[in-house]
Design an enzyme around this catalytic site. Structure first.
Site, short mmCIF file in Angstrom:
data_model
loop_
_atom_site.label_atom_id
_atom_site.label_comp_id
_atom_site.label_asym_id
_atom_site.label_seq_id
_atom_site.Cartn_x
_atom_site.Cartn_y
_atom_site.Cartn_z
N GLY A 48 0.83 -1.19 0.00
CA GLY A 48 0.00 0.00 0.00
C GLY A 48 0.87 1.24 0.00
O GLY A 48 2.05 1.19 0.36
N GLN A 53 3.07 10.15 0.91
CA GLN A 53 4.38 9.47 0.91
C GLN A 53 5.21 9.81 -0.32
O GLN A 53 6.40 9.48 -0.37
CB GLN A 53 4.20 7.96 1.00
CG GLN A 53 3.64 7.51 2.33
CD GLN A 53 3.57 6.01 2.42
OE1 GLN A 53 2.58 5.42 2.00
NE2 GLN A 53 4.62 5.38 2.93
N CYS A 101 6.62 0.40 7.08
CA CYS A 101 6.18 1.53 6.25
C CYS A 101 7.34 1.96 5.36
O CYS A 101 8.48 2.07 5.83
CB CYS A 101 5.76 2.67 7.16
SG CYS A 101 5.20 4.14 6.28
N LEU A 102 7.02 2.22 4.10
CA LEU A 102 8.06 2.66 3.15
C LEU A 102 8.70 3.96 3.61
O LEU A 102 9.85 4.25 3.26
CB LEU A 102 7.45 2.86 1.75
CG LEU A 102 6.88 1.60 1.08
CD1 LEU A 102 6.15 1.98 -0.21
CD2 LEU A 102 7.98 0.59 0.79
N HIS A 143 -3.79 1.62 7.70
CA HIS A 143 -2.44 2.19 7.70
C HIS A 143 -2.35 3.35 6.70
O HIS A 143 -1.87 4.44 7.02
CB HIS A 143 -1.43 1.08 7.37
CG HIS A 143 -0.02 1.53 7.24
ND1 HIS A 143 0.99 1.06 8.06
CD2 HIS A 143 0.58 2.41 6.40
CE1 HIS A 143 2.13 1.64 7.73
NE2 HIS A 143 1.91 2.46 6.71
N GLU A 144 -2.85 3.10 5.48
CA GLU A 144 -2.75 4.13 4.43
C GLU A 144 -3.69 5.31 4.72
O GLU A 144 -3.35 6.47 4.48
CB GLU A 144 -3.05 3.55 3.05
CG GLU A 144 -2.19 2.35 2.64
CD GLU A 144 -0.70 2.58 2.79
OE1 GLU A 144 -0.24 3.75 2.77
OE2 GLU A 144 0.04 1.59 2.96
N HIS A 147 -2.20 7.83 6.90
CA HIS A 147 -1.28 8.75 6.22
C HIS A 147 -2.01 10.00 5.71
O HIS A 147 -1.42 11.08 5.65
CB HIS A 147 -0.60 8.06 5.03
CG HIS A 147 0.58 7.22 5.38
ND1 HIS A 147 1.69 7.71 6.05
CD2 HIS A 147 0.85 5.91 5.13
CE1 HIS A 147 2.58 6.73 6.20
NE2 HIS A 147 2.10 5.63 5.66
ZN ZN Z 1 3.08 3.82 5.61
#
Ligand code: ZN
Length: 177
Positions: A48, A53, A101-102, A143-144, A147
């Protein structure tokens, strides 16, 4: 295929902003951003990604579930763009599991999430979609979605002891399945 974009890292203020609603999904810049997000999440082997991000503070996320080390039975989804998503309802039941997380490389943490969520979003063609997501896919969405509201998974951790390095995660947690 669009080019993968640079990932904003924790400390970049864009990750702490509340993202703005998208006014016109047919705007070519938004369509290009959707393509770029999908390329980026696929290129990173992520499940995701959210627009903040990649330093775009707008309410757009991509869910791209696929089987992985931690979730070998995760459903395989075509990467799905969700525009102006809304959390409509959620289960009282929560489940704690590991996330990464990226934007926060090298770290894993145990995060409680609702086991299922009912959501609404616009798809990339401008059609309203309603879905109920459960388990791993519900976790990705939550999670997304965080953000878009300036939150990261570390904000949801119940105690600091639940935060570990990726290296320790691979040595201690992953082998337990
Ligand atoms: Zn993330």
């Amino acid at each position: 295929m669009a080019d993968p974009l640079e990932i904003s890292q924790l400390g970049n203020p864009v990750l702490r902003q509340v993202a703005k609603p998208i006014q016109d999904v047919h705007d070519p810049a938004i369509q290009a951003l959707i393509d770029d997000l999908i390329s980026t999440v696929v290129g990173c082997k992520g499940v995701g990604i959210a627009a903040p991000q990649v330093a775009q503070s707008c309410r757009l996320l991509v869910v791209a579930s696929h089987p992985n080390d931690r979730y070998p039975h995760a459903p395989t989804m075509e990467p799905t763009a969700m525009i102006n998503p809304r959390l409509v309802d959620y289960s009282e039941e929560t489940v704690k599991d590991w996330e990464g997380c990226l934007s926060i490389p090298g770290i894993r943490a145990l995060v409680p999430r609702h086991r299922s969520v009912a959501i609404e979003y616009g798809d990339r063609h401008g059609h309203l979609q309603t879905r109920t997501l459960t388990d791993f896919v519900a976790r990705i969405f939550q999670h997304e979605f965080d953000h878009l509201n300036g939150l990261v998974f570390l904000d949801r951790v119940e105690r600091n002891q639940d935060i570990i390095t990726e290296q320790e995660y691979k040595q201690r947690i992953l082998p337990q399945g």
